[in-house]
Design a protein around this motif. Structure first.
Motif, mmCIF file in Angstrom:
data_model
loop_
_atom_site.group_PDB
_atom_site.id
_atom_site.type_symbol
_atom_site.label_atom_id
_atom_site.label_comp_id
_atom_site.label_asym_id
_atom_site.label_seq_id
_atom_site.Cartn_x
_atom_site.Cartn_y
_atom_site.Cartn_z
ATOM 1 N N LEU A 266 -4.721 8.443 -0.731
ATOM 2 C CA LEU A 266 -4.290 9.788 -1.115
ATOM 3 C C LEU A 266 -4.638 10.735 0.020
ATOM 4 N N LEU A 267 -3.598 11.160 0.757
ATOM 5 C CA LEU A 267 -3.770 12.035 1.912
ATOM 6 C C LEU A 267 -3.587 13.481 1.468
ATOM 7 N N ILE A 268 -4.700 14.183 1.281
ATOM 8 C CA ILE A 268 -4.655 15.564 0.807
ATOM 9 C C ILE A 268 -4.856 16.494 1.994
ATOM 10 N N VAL A 269 -3.906 17.390 2.196
ATOM 11 C CA VAL A 269 -3.948 18.287 3.351
ATOM 12 C C VAL A 269 -4.305 19.693 2.904
ATOM 13 N N ASN A 270 -5.489 20.134 3.279
ATOM 14 C CA ASN A 270 -5.899 21.500 2.971
ATOM 15 C C ASN A 270 -5.169 22.457 3.912
ATOM 16 N N ASP A 271 -4.477 23.435 3.318
ATOM 17 C CA ASP A 271 -3.630 24.342 4.095
ATOM 18 C C ASP A 271 -4.238 25.737 4.147
ATOM 19 N N GLY A 272 -5.552 25.788 4.408
ATOM 20 C CA GLY A 272 -6.227 27.074 4.527
ATOM 21 C C GLY A 272 -6.577 27.711 3.207
ATOM 22 N N SER A 273 -6.946 26.912 2.218
ATOM 23 C CA SER A 273 -7.280 27.434 0.893
ATOM 24 C C SER A 273 -8.440 28.420 0.956
ATOM 25 N N LYS A 274 -8.328 29.491 0.146
ATOM 26 C CA LYS A 274 -9.377 30.510 0.094
ATOM 27 C C LYS A 274 -10.183 30.424 -1.203
ATOM 28 N N LYS B 76 0.838 -1.194 0.000
ATOM 29 C CA LYS B 76 0.000 0.000 0.000
ATOM 30 C C LYS B 76 0.878 1.249 0.000
ATOM 31 N N VAL B 77 0.465 2.256 -0.778
ATOM 32 C CA VAL B 77 1.202 3.507 -0.890
ATOM 33 C C VAL B 77 0.398 4.630 -0.243
ATOM 34 N N SER B 78 1.034 5.372 0.636
ATOM 35 C CA SER B 78 0.435 6.579 1.204
ATOM 36 C C SER B 78 0.980 7.776 0.432
ATOM 37 N N ILE B 79 0.092 8.484 -0.243
ATOM 38 C CA ILE B 79 0.496 9.599 -1.107
ATOM 39 C C ILE B 79 0.221 10.913 -0.390
ATOM 40 N N VAL B 80 1.247 11.735 -0.261
ATOM 41 C CA VAL B 80 1.168 13.000 0.460
ATOM 42 C C VAL B 80 0.959 14.135 -0.533
ATOM 43 N N MET B 81 -0.141 14.887 -0.371
ATOM 44 C CA MET B 81 -0.431 16.010 -1.263
ATOM 45 C C MET B 81 -0.855 17.244 -0.465
ATOM 46 N N PRO B 82 0.029 18.227 -0.292
ATOM 47 C CA PRO B 82 -0.387 19.507 0.294
ATOM 48 C C PRO B 82 -1.252 20.272 -0.709
ATOM 49 N N CYS B 83 -2.180 21.064 -0.206
ATOM 50 C CA CYS B 83 -3.049 21.817 -1.110
ATOM 51 C C CYS B 83 -3.332 23.197 -0.538
ATOM 52 N N PHE B 84 -2.956 24.221 -1.313
ATOM 53 C CA PHE B 84 -3.286 25.604 -0.948
ATOM 54 C C PHE B 84 -3.657 26.365 -2.211
ATOM 55 N N ASN B 85 -4.918 26.772 -2.303
ATOM 56 C CA ASN B 85 -5.419 27.562 -3.443
ATOM 57 C C ASN B 85 -4.987 26.945 -4.778
#
Length: 259
Positions: free
Chosen positions: A35-43, A4-13
């Motif tokens: 797919l671990l998508i991390v919302n970083d305070g997107s506006k 199993k693969v854990s995929i790291v994806m930061p996301c900002f705007n």
């Protein structure tokens, strides 16, 4: 854990390119992933897009950044929740080829590698850049030859990854930290082009002088070099970055025949 693969994806705007990045993951021939998508305070509308994808596919896990704002905190947030054997990285404006995970994991298992990466192509200029056959701590001091979107780490053999807090060049900080603490780590390049990197003229990657400054900070702090050595290696960062920009063929020759 299996493969199993854990995929790291930061996301900002990232609404402009986010769907393309997620789709390139969902189309992977190796389907055993989260797919671990991390919302970083997107506006912008990024959060709405993420919620819709998470609703449609249970492999997509939506998280909020629990640490300092920026790629460092976002990646650390995803790492805390990772449950796979392998850890991969993809930013929210970059793209993978369909066979990316399958080919790299097969290559890693066959060659007993803990740290693997590949060649990549820029989306806008359509230039393919090469990566060294192997990477070592000593090579990394000269520059970051390893683009984040190509890296896969086997957490079975490298179970403790640090995510240093730094405003820029966070991926470089991670690699330096790994190789400084694990001098004998087995690394290798899956000798093919498996990912597409999006260059831009805005945001964090646009200020070249700032990038050089943060290269120095990484070498000094995470490469654990003295001031003189840090200045020496930072000079080579600037030279190699210039070569890569003005003459990709010369850069690839350097990678293939010298590094």
């Amino acid at each position: 854990m299996n493969n199993k693969v854990s995929i790291v994806m930061p996301c900002f705007n990232a609404e402009k390119f986010l769907k393309h990045s997620i789709q390139s993951v969902l189309k992977q021939s190796h389907s055993n992933f989260e797919l671990l998508i991390v919302n970083d305070g997107s506006k912008d509308n990024s959060l709405d897009i993420l919620k819709e994808y998470a609703r449609r596919d249970k492999r997509i896990i939506l998280l909020n950044n629990r640490y300092e704002k920026g790629a460092s905190g976002a990646r650390r947030t995803a790492y805390d929740k990772a449950s796979g054997r392998f850890l991969a990285f993809l930013d929210s404006d970059d793209i993978w080829k369909k066979e990316k995970l399958k080919k790299q994991i097969s290559f890693m298992l066959k060659n007993e590698l803990s740290f693997c990466y590949s060649h990549y192509e820029t989306i806008d200029r359509k230039i393919t850049y090469h990566a060294p056959k192997i990477i070592t701590f000593e090579k990394l001091l000269f520059t970051n030859f390893i683009p984040c979107l190509t890296v896969i780490i086997d957490l079975k053999t490298l179970p403790h990854i640090d995510f240093p807090s730094i405003k820029k060049r966070n991926d470089y900080a991670i690699w330096l930290s790994i190789f400084e603490k694990n001098k004998t780590v087995r690394s290798g390049c899956c000798n093919m082009h498996l990912a597409f990197y999006r260059e831009n003229n805005y945001g964090l990657s646009s200020n070249k002088l700032s990038n050089i400054y943060f290269a120095y900070k990484n070498i000094r702090s995470h490469g654990k070099q003295n001031i003189i050595s840090s200045v020496f290696f930072t000079f080579f960062h600037a030279v190699i970055a210039l070569l890569k920009k003005v003459s990709p063929k010369s850069y690839n020759y350097l990678i293939d025949h010298i590094i």
